[in-house]
Design a protein around this motif. Structure first.
Motif, mmCIF file in Angstrom:
data_model
loop_
_atom_site.group_PDB
_atom_site.id
_atom_site.type_symbol
_atom_site.label_atom_id
_atom_site.label_comp_id
_atom_site.label_asym_id
_atom_site.label_seq_id
_atom_site.Cartn_x
_atom_site.Cartn_y
_atom_site.Cartn_z
ATOM 1 N N ALA A 30 28.858 65.199 115.949
ATOM 2 C CA ALA A 30 29.434 65.818 114.762
ATOM 3 C C ALA A 30 28.994 65.025 113.532
ATOM 4 O O ALA A 30 29.014 63.798 113.558
ATOM 5 C CB ALA A 30 30.948 65.824 114.872
ATOM 6 N N GLU A 32 29.902 63.920 109.973
ATOM 7 C CA GLU A 32 31.104 63.861 109.141
ATOM 8 C C GLU A 32 30.749 64.207 107.695
ATOM 9 O O GLU A 32 29.599 64.044 107.283
ATOM 10 C CB GLU A 32 31.716 62.459 109.216
ATOM 11 C CG GLU A 32 32.076 62.015 110.629
ATOM 12 C CD GLU A 32 33.261 62.767 111.207
ATOM 13 O OE1 GLU A 32 33.869 63.593 110.493
ATOM 14 O OE2 GLU A 32 33.584 62.534 112.381
ATOM 15 N N PRO A 33 31.722 64.666 106.915
ATOM 16 C CA PRO A 33 31.426 65.104 105.545
ATOM 17 C C PRO A 33 30.717 64.041 104.704
ATOM 18 O O PRO A 33 29.860 64.371 103.898
ATOM 19 C CB PRO A 33 32.800 65.404 104.960
ATOM 20 C CG PRO A 33 33.661 65.698 106.116
ATOM 21 C CD PRO A 33 33.131 64.883 107.259
ATOM 22 N N TRP A 34 31.073 62.758 104.919
ATOM 23 C CA TRP A 34 30.487 61.700 104.081
ATOM 24 C C TRP A 34 29.114 61.272 104.589
ATOM 25 O O TRP A 34 28.472 60.423 104.007
ATOM 26 C CB TRP A 34 31.417 60.491 104.013
ATOM 27 C CG TRP A 34 31.751 59.917 105.352
ATOM 28 C CD1 TRP A 34 31.084 58.927 106.003
ATOM 29 C CD2 TRP A 34 32.817 60.300 106.213
ATOM 30 N NE1 TRP A 34 31.666 58.689 107.215
ATOM 31 C CE2 TRP A 34 32.733 59.502 107.371
ATOM 32 C CE3 TRP A 34 33.862 61.244 106.119
ATOM 33 C CZ2 TRP A 34 33.636 59.632 108.424
ATOM 34 C CZ3 TRP A 34 34.744 61.358 107.163
ATOM 35 C CH2 TRP A 34 34.630 60.561 108.295
ATOM 36 N N GLN A 35 28.656 61.877 105.691
ATOM 37 C CA GLN A 35 27.333 61.520 106.237
ATOM 38 C C GLN A 35 26.277 62.557 105.875
ATOM 39 O O GLN A 35 25.210 62.585 106.462
ATOM 40 C CB GLN A 35 27.427 61.394 107.761
ATOM 41 C CG GLN A 35 28.352 60.271 108.206
ATOM 42 C CD GLN A 35 28.630 60.301 109.702
ATOM 43 O OE1 GLN A 35 28.568 61.360 110.311
ATOM 44 N NE2 GLN A 35 28.939 59.152 110.270
ATOM 45 N N LYS A 36 26.601 63.450 104.939
ATOM 46 C CA LYS A 36 25.702 64.570 104.664
ATOM 47 C C LYS A 36 24.763 64.331 103.488
ATOM 48 O O LYS A 36 24.323 65.281 102.846
ATOM 49 C CB LYS A 36 26.541 65.837 104.445
ATOM 50 C CG LYS A 36 27.227 66.262 105.727
ATOM 51 C CD LYS A 36 27.915 67.586 105.621
ATOM 52 C CE LYS A 36 28.506 67.973 106.971
ATOM 53 N NZ LYS A 36 29.359 69.129 106.912
ATOM 54 N N TRP B 62 25.453 61.980 96.058
ATOM 55 C CA TRP B 62 24.745 63.230 96.317
ATOM 56 C C TRP B 62 25.668 64.449 96.243
ATOM 57 O O TRP B 62 25.244 65.572 96.515
ATOM 58 C CB TRP B 62 24.093 63.185 97.705
ATOM 59 C CG TRP B 62 24.990 62.628 98.765
ATOM 60 C CD1 TRP B 62 25.040 61.337 99.197
ATOM 61 C CD2 TRP B 62 25.985 63.331 99.517
ATOM 62 N NE1 TRP B 62 25.991 61.193 100.170
ATOM 63 C CE2 TRP B 62 26.589 62.395 100.377
ATOM 64 C CE3 TRP B 62 26.426 64.652 99.541
ATOM 65 C CZ2 TRP B 62 27.615 62.741 101.255
ATOM 66 C CZ3 TRP B 62 27.443 64.999 100.414
ATOM 67 C CH2 TRP B 62 28.025 64.044 101.257
ATOM 68 N N LEU B 92 31.000 56.266 99.094
ATOM 69 C CA LEU B 92 30.608 56.315 100.505
ATOM 70 C C LEU B 92 29.089 56.365 100.691
ATOM 71 O O LEU B 92 28.604 56.683 101.769
ATOM 72 C CB LEU B 92 31.263 57.523 101.181
ATOM 73 C CG LEU B 92 32.791 57.490 101.213
ATOM 74 C CD1 LEU B 92 33.355 58.841 101.612
ATOM 75 C CD2 LEU B 92 33.297 56.419 102.159
ATOM 76 N N GLU B 94 25.454 55.151 101.523
ATOM 77 C CA GLU B 94 24.956 54.091 102.400
ATOM 78 C C GLU B 94 24.188 53.049 101.592
ATOM 79 O O GLU B 94 24.218 51.861 101.900
ATOM 80 C CB GLU B 94 24.053 54.690 103.482
ATOM 81 C CG GLU B 94 24.853 55.423 104.546
ATOM 82 C CD GLU B 94 23.983 56.061 105.603
ATOM 83 O OE1 GLU B 94 22.844 55.616 105.789
ATOM 84 O OE2 GLU B 94 24.463 57.020 106.229
ATOM 85 N N LYS B 127 38.009 65.335 104.831
ATOM 86 C CA LYS B 127 37.574 66.618 105.385
ATOM 87 C C LYS B 127 36.403 67.222 104.632
ATOM 88 O O LYS B 127 35.807 68.186 105.069
ATOM 89 C CB LYS B 127 38.734 67.623 105.335
ATOM 90 C CG LYS B 127 39.860 67.323 106.285
ATOM 91 C CD LYS B 127 41.024 68.239 106.028
ATOM 92 C CE LYS B 127 41.648 67.953 104.675
ATOM 93 N NZ LYS B 127 42.845 68.694 104.367
ATOM 94 N N GLY B 128 36.121 66.705 103.437
ATOM 95 C CA GLY B 128 35.043 67.256 102.627
ATOM 96 C C GLY B 128 34.770 66.309 101.487
ATOM 97 O O GLY B 128 35.473 65.306 101.333
ATOM 98 N N MET B 129 33.734 66.611 100.714
ATOM 99 C CA MET B 129 33.399 65.722 99.597
ATOM 100 C C MET B 129 33.509 66.497 98.290
ATOM 101 O O MET B 129 32.888 67.557 98.174
ATOM 102 C CB MET B 129 31.988 65.181 99.760
ATOM 103 C CG MET B 129 31.822 64.293 100.966
ATOM 104 S SD MET B 129 32.719 62.751 100.876
ATOM 105 C CE MET B 129 31.645 61.818 99.809
#
Lengths: 80, 167
Positions: A30, A32-36, B62, B92, B94, B127-129
């Motif tokens: 999966a 996650e939203p912050w990995q997009k 982003w 958040l 990287e 759950k979202g950005m």
């Protein structure tokens, strides 16, 4: 090869395929939203010109008089 | 064959356990712990801010709506900072450089925290950005909000005012 052997061989093949399918599916992770970050890049969009393709679709559907499925019927005037 | 069977069993187990079902951080619940470094490297703990109204925002460079939310958060910090509102924006990204580039174009006049691992987002069930959490003076989550739209500003500000007991 008699029919019993053939059956056993088919069964073994099916089971092997099932194992590979399950292994492949287990490899899915999966996101996650912050990995997009990479998925959010412009180059990753399915459609690089959203407005342009909507315009194109509008003209195409009206010229074909074949709007359907997503909206009300059109008459080829390009007005809906 | 036995090896194959156990492989099948193991991968099915992995499938079942893989996308772990986790419950969201809900309004009314006590806010999860948060301890992250600030821009200058010194750590900040959410627990230190107990008694204050805290707006925790998870963002990344982003994320389009995040860019839109920054001027609004600046305004909120300026308007309600003296009444006890603290805005914590958890980055958040990287790569820190991505965050710096964003901040050069979109200045932030509130506290920034950095979590390149995303561990905090995981424990807060983002759950979202962006996702933001309004935490009352009692340390309980009052509001969870995902996304940022112009028309939601008024309601969000009202919720902040309610949390600060200004309404």
């Amino acid at each position: 090869m008699n029919s019993k052997d053939r059956f056993a061989w088919r069964w073994r093949l099916n089971e092997t395929l099932l194992v590979f399918l399950a292994l492949g599916l287990a490899g899915c992770a999966a996101v996650e939203p912050w990995q997009k970050a990479k998925l959010a890049q412009a180059g990753m969009a399915l459609d690089f010109d959203t407005l342009g393709s909507r315009l194109h679709q509008q003209v195409y559907l009206s010229k074909e008089a074949a709007r359907g499925g997503d909206a009300a019927g059109g008459g080829g005037c390009g007005c809906n | 064959m036995r090896t194959l069977r156990s492989l099948l069993g193991a991968s099915l187990l992995a499938l079942a356990l893989g996308p772990g079902v986790v419950s969201a951080t809900m309004p009314g619940a006590t806010a999860p712990a948060l301890e992250l470094p600030q821009a200058n490297g010194s750590p900040l703990r959410l627990a230190e801010l107990m008694g204050q109204v805290v707006y925790v925002d998870f963002w990344a460079s982003w994320c389009g709506p995040c860019r839109k939310s920054f001027p609004w958060m600046n305004a909120m910090q300026q308007r309600y900072g003296s009444q006890g509102l603290v805005i914590l924006a958890v980055n958040l990204d990287e790569a820190r450089a991505d965050a710096e580039a964003f901040l050069a174009a979109t200045p932030a006049a509130f506290t920034l925290l950095y979590d390149p691992s995303g561990q905090s987002a995981r424990s807060w069930r983002v759950k979202g950005m962006p996702t933001s959490y309004l935490i009352g003076a009692d340390g309980k989550v009052r509001l969870v909000h995902t996304g940022f739209r112009e028309e939601q500003r008024v309601e969000l500000e009202r919720q902040i005012r309610l949390a600060l007991a200004l309404e």
